[in-house]
Enzyme design. Sequence first.
Site, mmCIF file in Angstrom:
data_model
loop_
_atom_site.group_PDB
_atom_site.id
_atom_site.type_symbol
_atom_site.label_atom_id
_atom_site.label_comp_id
_atom_site.label_asym_id
_atom_site.label_seq_id
_atom_site.Cartn_x
_atom_site.Cartn_y
_atom_site.Cartn_z
ATOM 1 N N THR A 191 0.835 -1.204 0.000
ATOM 2 C CA THR A 191 0.000 0.000 0.000
ATOM 3 C C THR A 191 0.868 1.252 0.000
ATOM 4 O OG1 THR A 191 -1.813 -1.090 1.093
ATOM 5 C CG2 THR A 191 -1.600 1.253 1.522
ATOM 6 N N ARG A 219 -13.766 -7.837 -0.802
ATOM 7 C CA ARG A 219 -13.123 -7.525 0.479
ATOM 8 C C ARG A 219 -12.616 -6.079 0.464
ATOM 9 N NH1 ARG A 219 -7.767 -5.575 1.984
ATOM 10 N NH2 ARG A 219 -7.268 -6.359 4.047
ATOM 11 N N VAL A 220 -12.890 -5.338 1.511
ATOM 12 C CA VAL A 220 -12.377 -3.974 1.628
ATOM 13 C C VAL A 220 -11.516 -3.911 2.878
ATOM 14 C CG1 VAL A 220 -12.978 -1.553 1.952
ATOM 15 C CG2 VAL A 220 -14.350 -2.977 0.420
ATOM 16 N N ASP A 222 -8.456 -1.567 5.288
ATOM 17 C CA ASP A 222 -8.468 -0.350 6.112
ATOM 18 C C ASP A 222 -8.270 0.924 5.299
ATOM 19 O OD1 ASP A 222 -5.845 -1.404 5.565
ATOM 20 O OD2 ASP A 222 -5.032 0.082 6.957
ATOM 21 N N GLY A 242 -0.526 -2.390 6.137
ATOM 22 C CA GLY A 242 -0.415 -3.632 6.886
ATOM 23 C C GLY A 242 -1.669 -4.463 6.757
HETATM 24 N N1 ASP Z 1 -3.624 -2.316 4.378
HETATM 25 C C1 ASP Z 1 -3.859 -2.855 3.059
HETATM 26 C C2 ASP Z 1 -5.134 -3.660 3.069
HETATM 27 O O1 ASP Z 1 -5.354 -4.386 4.023
HETATM 28 C C3 ASP Z 1 -2.761 -3.725 2.559
HETATM 29 C C4 ASP Z 1 -1.387 -3.127 2.575
HETATM 30 O O2 ASP Z 1 -1.086 -2.277 3.438
HETATM 31 O O3 ASP Z 1 -0.573 -3.518 1.736
HETATM 32 O O4 ASP Z 1 -5.856 -3.585 2.119
#
Ligand code: ASP
Length: 323
Positions: A191, A219-220, A222, A242
């Site tokens: 991300t 799926r969504v 954070d 994360g």
């Molecule tokens: N936080 C993001 C999610 O769960 C994934 C990521 O940080 O790479 O969609």
Amino acid sequence: MSQAVIAIHGGAGTITRAAMDAQREREYTAALEQVLLAGQRVLADGGSALDAVTEAVRLLEECPLFNAGRGAVLTHAGTYELDASVMDGATLNAGAVACVKRLRNPVLAARAVLEHSEHVLFAAEGAEAFAQAQGLELVAPEYFFTQARHDQWLRARETAGMALLDHDAATLAAQAAKPADPLDADKKFGTVGAVACDARGNVAAATSTGGVTNKQVGRVGDTPVLGAGCYADDVAAVSCTGTGEMFIRTSAAFDVSAQMRYAGLSLEESARRVVMEKLPAIQGRGGLIAVDRAGNVTLPFNTEGMYRGVARVGEPVNVWIYG
Ligand code: ASP
């Protein structure tokens, strides 16, 4: 007047020196530096924190190295579903989009929601229709394709059979490629995000993602949930990366500001408690970047590495990858 500053991240995870070759490291470093320079320029020209974080995240979405926009990870069905958000600490205005499949720059759609809608969060086709009506660019799904993410997805389906953070999926690939070197894990969450404090002392945050590799359709995480993966108010601005489910369950981004406001903690201590105590307590992995109104910056993570950098106006940019 504060000294304006911008910080960015490109995801956290098991990013070790051993798993990273010199060429790849140079590519990531150069990409982060370019984005920081662009964000720094916006602030140096008197632009707002909101403008700086929007531009930085737009550029990170354009870069295929990161899991946002072009270069996004795939769902279990082999499709792309992107999430993004942006928040202005000066006004508490916010905008977000979730599960969009055809928007070239989800962060620009989030910004358009912030500016032109009475609503805060749009999902799927409605988000795309809104963005299109605002004149934003739609692309075919192939636009988001990169061979590296495709290979990661295949491996995640075969090996893990479950959703994986972008950089964790990359780790599996690295392990498979180098079985003699199992510690060469390259787990990371890809991300992207930015936080900034402008010369007026206003802060803003933006976050954008393709989510986790091999996630279930619909799926969504954070990232588009204000207070979880992105938050800004008159205390601090925060962007997270994360295991999204745990960041939602801990209201991670909001909690950084809340602990400062209610418990009088410093930015650094507040962010440390979220990343090193509260998230690990529920097996949450990842990190965040945060800035307060005085221009303090903190970049904690509980994984081996996090792509990250800071640029203060008038100073050289700094980029780091490992712990
Ligand atoms: N936080 C993001 C999610 O769960 C994934 C990521 O940080 O790479 O969609």
